[in-house]
Each structure stands twice: as C-alpha cells, then as structure tokens.
Design a protein around this motif. Structure first.
Motif, PDB file in Angstrom:
ATOM      1  N   ALA A 181       0.743  -1.047   0.017  1.00 11.73           N
ATOM      2  CA  ALA A 181       0.030   0.122  -0.035  1.00 11.73           C
ATOM      3  C   ALA A 181       0.998   1.260   0.061  1.00 11.73           C
ATOM      4  CB  ALA A 181      -0.975  -0.050   1.207  1.00 11.73           C
ATOM      5  N   GLU A 182       1.934   1.357   0.730  1.00  9.55           N
ATOM      6  CA  GLU A 182       3.047   2.320   0.644  1.00  9.55           C
ATOM      7  C   GLU A 182       3.503   2.590  -0.647  1.00  9.55           C
ATOM      8  OE1 GLU A 182       6.113   1.445   3.571  1.00  9.55           O
ATOM      9  OE2 GLU A 182       4.736   1.527   5.378  1.00  9.55           O
ATOM     10  N   ARG A 183       3.925   1.389  -1.379  1.00 15.31           N
ATOM     11  CA  ARG A 183       4.338   1.490  -2.741  1.00 15.31           C
ATOM     12  C   ARG A 183       3.371   2.302  -3.540  1.00 15.31           C
ATOM     13  NH1 ARG A 183       7.452  -0.096   0.395  1.00 15.31           N
ATOM     14  NH2 ARG A 183       7.475   2.334   0.791  1.00 15.31           N
ATOM     15  N   ILE A 184       1.864   2.063  -3.496  1.00 19.17           N
ATOM     16  CA  ILE A 184       0.802   2.213  -4.382  1.00 19.17           C
ATOM     17  C   ILE A 184       0.801   4.030  -4.061  1.00 19.17           C
ATOM     18  CG2 ILE A 184      -1.548   2.527  -4.572  1.00 19.17           C
ATOM     19  CD1 ILE A 184      -1.690  -0.321  -3.922  1.00 19.17           C
TER      20      ILE A 184
ATOM     21  N   ALA B 168       8.774  -1.982  -7.003  1.00 16.86           N
ATOM     22  CA  ALA B 168       8.870  -2.388  -5.722  1.00 16.86           C
ATOM     23  C   ALA B 168       7.447  -3.141  -5.246  1.00 16.86           C
ATOM     24  CB  ALA B 168       9.120  -1.192  -4.732  1.00 16.86           C
ATOM     25  N   ALA B 169       6.484  -2.509  -5.731  1.00 15.56           N
ATOM     26  CA  ALA B 169       5.312  -3.116  -5.452  1.00 15.56           C
ATOM     27  C   ALA B 169       4.941  -4.510  -6.170  1.00 15.56           C
ATOM     28  CB  ALA B 169       4.068  -2.291  -6.010  1.00 15.56           C
ATOM     29  N   ASP B 170       5.732  -4.761  -7.127  1.00 19.83           N
ATOM     30  CA  ASP B 170       5.702  -5.974  -7.876  1.00 19.83           C
ATOM     31  C   ASP B 170       6.479  -6.871  -6.868  1.00 19.83           C
ATOM     32  OD1 ASP B 170       4.180  -5.725 -10.207  1.00 19.83           O
ATOM     33  OD2 ASP B 170       6.042  -5.394 -11.568  1.00 19.83           O
TER      34      ASP B 170
ATOM     35  N   THR C  98      -5.050  -7.423  -6.718  1.00 21.34           N
ATOM     36  CA  THR C  98      -5.943  -6.481  -6.976  1.00 21.34           C
ATOM     37  C   THR C  98      -5.124  -4.962  -6.629  1.00 21.34           C
ATOM     38  OG1 THR C  98      -7.750  -7.762  -6.557  1.00 21.34           O
ATOM     39  CG2 THR C  98      -8.079  -5.356  -6.879  1.00 21.34           C
ATOM     40  N   MET C  99      -4.470  -5.229  -5.646  1.00 23.99           N
ATOM     41  CA  MET C  99      -3.558  -3.970  -5.183  1.00 23.99           C
ATOM     42  C   MET C  99      -2.402  -3.838  -6.050  1.00 23.99           C
ATOM     43  SD  MET C  99      -3.262  -4.554  -0.954  1.00 23.99           S
ATOM     44  CE  MET C  99      -2.025  -3.421  -0.689  1.00 23.99           C
TER      45      MET C  99
ATOM     46  N   ASP D 197     -11.391   2.703 -10.346  1.00 23.62           N
ATOM     47  CA  ASP D 197     -12.163   1.463 -10.426  1.00 23.62           C
ATOM     48  C   ASP D 197     -11.498   0.352  -9.586  1.00 23.62           C
ATOM     49  OD1 ASP D 197     -14.184   2.362 -11.971  1.00 23.62           O
ATOM     50  OD2 ASP D 197     -13.419   1.551 -13.759  1.00 23.62           O
ATOM     51  N   ARG D 198     -10.091   0.259  -9.662  1.00 24.27           N
ATOM     52  CA  ARG D 198      -9.388  -0.709  -9.080  1.00 24.27           C
ATOM     53  C   ARG D 198      -9.444  -0.634  -7.607  1.00 24.27           C
ATOM     54  NH1 ARG D 198     -10.250  -4.950 -11.312  1.00 24.27           N
ATOM     55  NH2 ARG D 198      -8.748  -6.609 -11.830  1.00 24.27           N
ATOM     56  N   CYS D 199      -9.247   0.711  -7.265  1.00 26.81           N
ATOM     57  CA  CYS D 199      -9.096   0.948  -5.780  1.00 26.81           C
ATOM     58  C   CYS D 199     -10.641   0.422  -5.356  1.00 26.81           C
ATOM     59  CB  CYS D 199      -9.038   2.577  -5.620  1.00 26.81           C
ATOM     60  SG  CYS D 199      -7.316   2.973  -5.892  1.00 26.81           S
ATOM     61  N   GLU D 200     -11.630   0.788  -5.662  1.00 30.58           N
ATOM     62  CA  GLU D 200     -13.189   0.122  -5.290  1.00 30.58           C
ATOM     63  C   GLU D 200     -12.867  -1.106  -5.298  1.00 30.58           C
ATOM     64  OE1 GLU D 200     -17.499   1.453  -6.278  1.00 30.58           O
ATOM     65  OE2 GLU D 200     -16.342   0.689  -8.082  1.00 30.58           O
TER      66      GLU D 200
END
Length: 215
Positions: free
Chosen positions: A21-24, A57-59, A88-89, A198-201
């Motif tokens: 979530a931090e990387r997002i 980094a998220a990957d 999904t994140m 949309d993806r955040c939802e």
C-alpha cells in the motif's frame, strides 16, 4: 499436536499488505507530481522514473506474498482473499505506471483540467486504500472494523466522483476536440486514470468482504 506445531503458520501478510500500500501511494504521489510539473521535461522524466520504481517495488512485494502463501499452511485470513487482495492492489500500481507510460509514449503535450482532477481523485483513493489496509490486522476489534468500512465507503464515493469526471471529460472531448489524434490520446489517458479508481474500489470491496467474514 506436534504436527500442528510443525506446520508453517501465518507469515507476515499484514506487514506485506502495508508495504505494498505504501508503494501504491508512492506511485500515485509521483504521478501527481509528474502532472503538476508536466511543463518541465526534467521533472517529468524524474517523476516517471519514480513511478516506475514504486511499481517495481510493489511487484516485488506481490511476488513475496504469493511465495509466502505457497509456503504457509495456516493463514490469518482466507488464502483466496490474500491472493485476490494483493493482486488487485498490484493492479492499482500497474495502472498508475501505465498512465505515466502512455502519456510519454503518446507524446501528450499539455495537461488538461480533467487529467488534473482525475489524478487528484486517484491520489485520494490510493491514500484511503493505504488507510484501510493498515486496519486489516485489527479488524477483530469492532471499532476498527467500523472505521475500515467507513474508509471503504469513502473510496466508493471517490470512484463515483471519478466516473462523473470521466463522463464529463468524454463529452467535452468529443464536442470540442477537432484533432483526431489528440482526441485518441486524451481518451486513452482519461480511461486509464479512471480505471485506477475502479481498481481501488475493487480493493475496497475485497476489504469489506474480509471484514464481514472475519470481524
């Protein structure tokens, strides 16, 4: 009992969710700065690199979650929920990178008001996702679960706002933009940016499901 003690247990899934979530949020903030400084090529390139770095980094976190999931017998929440949530994140981070890359590849010359508005909504959505994810480890506490659900409701509202901005942007684009190439470019950017919300939802909906099943 001995067999149960020897089984791999839990893993630090909640910590890894928080790291992702931090990387997002890092990617969303970098993209926001890219848009805010779009007229400066040097800064644009710098923030593009920052978006790429955050996405990579998220990957890595996503890969680690999936690897740990295969090695862990007893998980803190349902295995399928862990798998669906982290992937999904990761889609959120991927879409932010896609938007930055598309703006560069399509050689977008200027930022429209609609790009700025959608970017602002994206950042707010990503920040709310981070807030909701932070609460997952404590959703057994009724007050925490309620707070997380309220954040998810806010994400839903932000996504609805982005839908309205997109519809208005498309209407304006097809009525006023005479350059077909520019129309195609902007349409692609608008749709990509709206898809981030949309993806955040989708993430919010998964979190809601986890809360309802585990709190």
């Amino acid at each position: 009992m001995l067999f149960g003690k020897l089984l791999p247990r839990e893993g630090n899934f909640f910590d890894m969710f928080n790291q992702h979530a931090e990387r997002i949020v890092e990617a969303a903030r970098a993209f926001s700065q890219l848009v805010a400084n779009y007229g400066d090529q040097h800064l644009r390139d710098r923030y593009n690199l920052d978006v790429d770095s955050a996405e990579r980094a998220a990957d890595r976190v996503t890969h680690e979650v999936n690897r740990t999931l295969h090695k862990t017998f007893i998980t803190p929440i349902d295995r399928e929920q862990i798998h669906t949530l982290i992937n999904t994140m990761d889609d959120v981070a991927d879409l932010i990178q896609d938007a930055a890359e598309t703006m560069a590849l399509y050689d977008v010359q200027h930022v429209t008001e609609e790009i700025t508005r959608l970017t602002d909504l994206n950042l707010k959505c990503c920040e709310r996702v981070q807030e909701a994810v932070k609460l997952l480890a404590r959703i057994a506490e009724p007050a925490v679960a309620e707070s997380a659900l309220k954040i998810c409701e806010e994400i839903d509202r932000l996504e609805s706002d982005a839908d309205r901005v997109l519809r208005s942007a498309m209407s304006k684009l097809f009525r006023e933009e005479m350059d077909v190439r520019e129309l195609i470019k902007l349409r692609a950017i608008y749709e990509l940016l709206e898809s981030v919300t949309d993806r955040c939802e989708d993430v919010a909906n998964i979190i809601e499901g986890i809360i309802l099943e585990n709190s």
